[in-house]
Scaffold this motif. Sequence first.
Motif, PDB file in Angstrom:
ATOM      1  N   ALA A  87       0.922  -1.201  -0.149  1.00 34.51           N
ATOM      2  CA  ALA A  87      -0.012  -0.068  -0.007  1.00 34.51           C
ATOM      3  C   ALA A  87       0.928   1.073  -0.143  1.00 34.51           C
ATOM      4  N   LEU A  88       2.107   1.303   0.483  1.00 33.01           N
ATOM      5  CA  LEU A  88       2.814   2.523   0.937  1.00 33.01           C
ATOM      6  C   LEU A  88       3.155   3.203  -0.408  1.00 33.01           C
ATOM      7  N   PRO A  89       3.728   2.287  -1.251  1.00 32.09           N
ATOM      8  CA  PRO A  89       4.227   3.076  -2.746  1.00 32.09           C
ATOM      9  C   PRO A  89       2.895   3.425  -3.459  1.00 32.09           C
ATOM     10  N   LEU A  90       1.831   3.132  -3.134  1.00 37.76           N
ATOM     11  CA  LEU A  90       0.468   3.583  -3.780  1.00 37.76           C
ATOM     12  C   LEU A  90       0.086   4.973  -3.151  1.00 37.76           C
ATOM     13  N   VAL A  91       0.222   4.975  -1.837  1.00 36.52           N
ATOM     14  CA  VAL A  91      -0.004   6.298  -1.370  1.00 36.52           C
ATOM     15  C   VAL A  91       0.612   7.320  -1.838  1.00 36.52           C
ATOM     16  N   GLY A  92       1.891   7.194  -2.052  1.00 37.47           N
ATOM     17  CA  GLY A  92       2.695   8.187  -2.756  1.00 37.47           C
ATOM     18  C   GLY A  92       2.139   8.468  -4.112  1.00 37.47           C
ATOM     19  N   LYS A  93       1.782   7.675  -4.680  1.00 41.49           N
ATOM     20  CA  LYS A  93       1.281   8.060  -5.973  1.00 41.49           C
ATOM     21  C   LYS A  93      -0.242   8.961  -5.992  1.00 41.49           C
ATOM     22  N   ILE A  94      -0.854   8.802  -5.126  1.00 41.88           N
ATOM     23  CA  ILE A  94      -2.099   9.823  -4.500  1.00 41.88           C
ATOM     24  C   ILE A  94      -1.345  11.384  -4.087  1.00 41.88           C
ATOM     25  N   VAL A 117       0.033  17.120  -4.406  1.00 44.58           N
ATOM     26  CA  VAL A 117       0.887  18.487  -4.064  1.00 44.58           C
ATOM     27  C   VAL A 117       1.364  19.188  -5.464  1.00 44.58           C
ATOM     28  N   PHE A 118       1.730  18.427  -6.489  1.00 43.44           N
ATOM     29  CA  PHE A 118       2.263  19.037  -7.598  1.00 43.44           C
ATOM     30  C   PHE A 118       1.248  19.375  -8.835  1.00 43.44           C
ATOM     31  N   ILE A 120      -8.909  12.835 -10.740  1.00 45.47           N
ATOM     32  CA  ILE A 120      -9.822  12.496  -9.766  1.00 45.47           C
ATOM     33  C   ILE A 120     -10.053  11.010  -9.999  1.00 45.47           C
ATOM     34  N   VAL A 121     -10.244  10.378 -11.324  1.00 45.29           N
ATOM     35  CA  VAL A 121     -10.384   9.068 -11.659  1.00 45.29           C
ATOM     36  C   VAL A 121      -9.273   8.217 -10.992  1.00 45.29           C
ATOM     37  N   SER A 122      -8.071   8.889 -11.287  1.00 42.07           N
ATOM     38  CA  SER A 122      -6.989   8.175 -11.067  1.00 42.07           C
ATOM     39  C   SER A 122      -6.654   7.875  -9.537  1.00 42.07           C
ATOM     40  N   ILE A 152      -5.155   0.473  -3.116  1.00 41.34           N
ATOM     41  CA  ILE A 152      -4.592   0.195  -1.735  1.00 41.34           C
ATOM     42  C   ILE A 152      -5.728  -0.493  -1.080  1.00 41.34           C
ATOM     43  N   TRP A 153      -6.863  -0.508  -1.241  1.00 41.10           N
ATOM     44  CA  TRP A 153      -7.886  -1.229  -0.879  1.00 41.10           C
ATOM     45  C   TRP A 153      -7.894  -2.962  -0.928  1.00 41.10           C
ATOM     46  N   MET A 154      -7.216  -2.948  -1.975  1.00 39.48           N
ATOM     47  CA  MET A 154      -6.950  -4.457  -2.525  1.00 39.48           C
ATOM     48  C   MET A 154      -5.795  -4.858  -1.540  1.00 39.48           C
ATOM     49  N   CYS A 155      -4.689  -4.202  -1.783  1.00 37.25           N
ATOM     50  CA  CYS A 155      -3.343  -4.355  -0.831  1.00 37.25           C
ATOM     51  C   CYS A 155      -4.069  -4.662   0.771  1.00 37.25           C
ATOM     52  N   LEU A 156      -5.023  -4.014   1.197  1.00 34.98           N
ATOM     53  CA  LEU A 156      -5.231  -4.342   2.468  1.00 34.98           C
ATOM     54  C   LEU A 156      -6.207  -5.295   2.949  1.00 34.98           C
ATOM     55  N   THR A 157      -7.101  -5.780   1.945  1.00 31.92           N
ATOM     56  CA  THR A 157      -7.865  -6.948   2.174  1.00 31.92           C
ATOM     57  C   THR A 157      -7.529  -8.211   1.293  1.00 31.92           C
ATOM     58  N   GLY A 158      -6.429  -7.878   0.396  1.00 26.33           N
ATOM     59  CA  GLY A 158      -6.113  -9.175  -0.323  1.00 26.33           C
ATOM     60  C   GLY A 158      -7.060  -9.726  -1.296  1.00 26.33           C
ATOM     61  N   ARG A 159      -8.281  -9.093  -1.503  1.00 24.29           N
ATOM     62  CA  ARG A 159      -9.242  -9.721  -2.389  1.00 24.29           C
ATOM     63  C   ARG A 159      -9.276  -9.001  -3.747  1.00 24.29           C
TER      64      ARG A 159
END
Length: 410
Positions: free
Chosen positions: A289-296, A301-302, A367-369, A377-384
């Motif tokens: 999940a952590l690398p994906l958080v950075g993608k948001i 920011v920029f 927004i869609v991205s 990220i939700w998939m990372c947390l649930t594995g589903r």
Amino acid sequence: MNLSPTERTILCIYAAIVAAWPIRHLVITAFFRRLDVLDLRSRRYSGVEPPPVTAVIPAKDEEGALPACLESVRAQTYPDLDILVVDDRSTDATPEIARRAAELDPRVRVLTLTELPPGWTGKTHALHVAAAEARGRWLWFLDADTRHQPDCLSIVMEYARANNASLASLLPEMRCESFWEKVVTPLAGIVLMRTYPTFIANDDRRPLAFANGQFLLIERPAYDAVGGHEAVRDRFVEDIGLARLVKATGRSVKTAIAPEISSTRMYTSLSGLVRGWSRILYDAHDRKALPLVGKIVEPLVFSQTGDAALVVSLAMLVLGYSGPFAWWLLGMSLVHQVLKQSVLYRMYRLSSPKTAWYAMYYSLAGIVSDVIIARSIWMCLTGRVTWRGTSYGGSATPPAEVVGRSESAS
């Protein structure tokens, strides 16, 4: 300027954000110069004896895309090619389309799968079963939604030969037909390629590896040496996993940009885009999940600060606040928009040259991205993950045992 300390601080921080965009122009200019690009002017295969190639096309409910794909593969000028279509539990006209092609062309064979064993994703299992029946010294794995110019395979075989590559892959043109495809698909591709820049992945001295399973050409000895698709049987982006394994053996892995000679239409609806790219980004980032958080966070920011600054400055002026801060903020936000849109246009043009001007809708695409990445990220947390009617992870288990049979034109 009659600015308060707080206003000066805000403008200084924002100026630093805006200043990142000219730097990005320089970075992508350097990036573009280091890309491998294949087009219709590229050399065709020039080896002494063309090695036999088997094209493998997995197809699950691909009645809309498969005919054009098969037509383009059958039209290849490469002299030693056979074609294996894998009907993977299809419920539409896919089997009939594949069999008609086999009746018309003796090079085409059809493999029918009726079940999926536990521990495998559908595509990896289809490719694994097909590889066991492939005749070629090289395996050409293709997605059913791709199309290829007649000299495409010959060009890529020469690219592999000239670079002594055991695995060669392409980034095709993204054919975008609907509004949402034109807006979202190039941006989703940018998110992925920022994690896997090809000029780094193509460097044999660097550990980063990348391949695109839409078009993946691999030498059989290299494929067998790493355990084939069985070694990546639970992956949704098996292409990157396979590239890592091949590169780890010391073999060369190369990926080229090739919008002139190959194309794909990945997803045709907004819901399909969200589901498909969520799955890709989830697995491409190793289900972390952590690398994906950075993608948001990074676009917030920029990029999205430019939209916020523009709205805030205009609101201040409309409401009668005509001090220098509002005008400076407005001016900087307009510069931000111009720089941002010009960078994005160049990036969109790389993967979807015919519709690059849809970069103007980046704010909407962003927004869609964010929704796509949040879903990953939700998939990372649930594995589903649910994909093409099959659920993976959690308590859901695909059905056991596979039954397959091969059919030829005879």
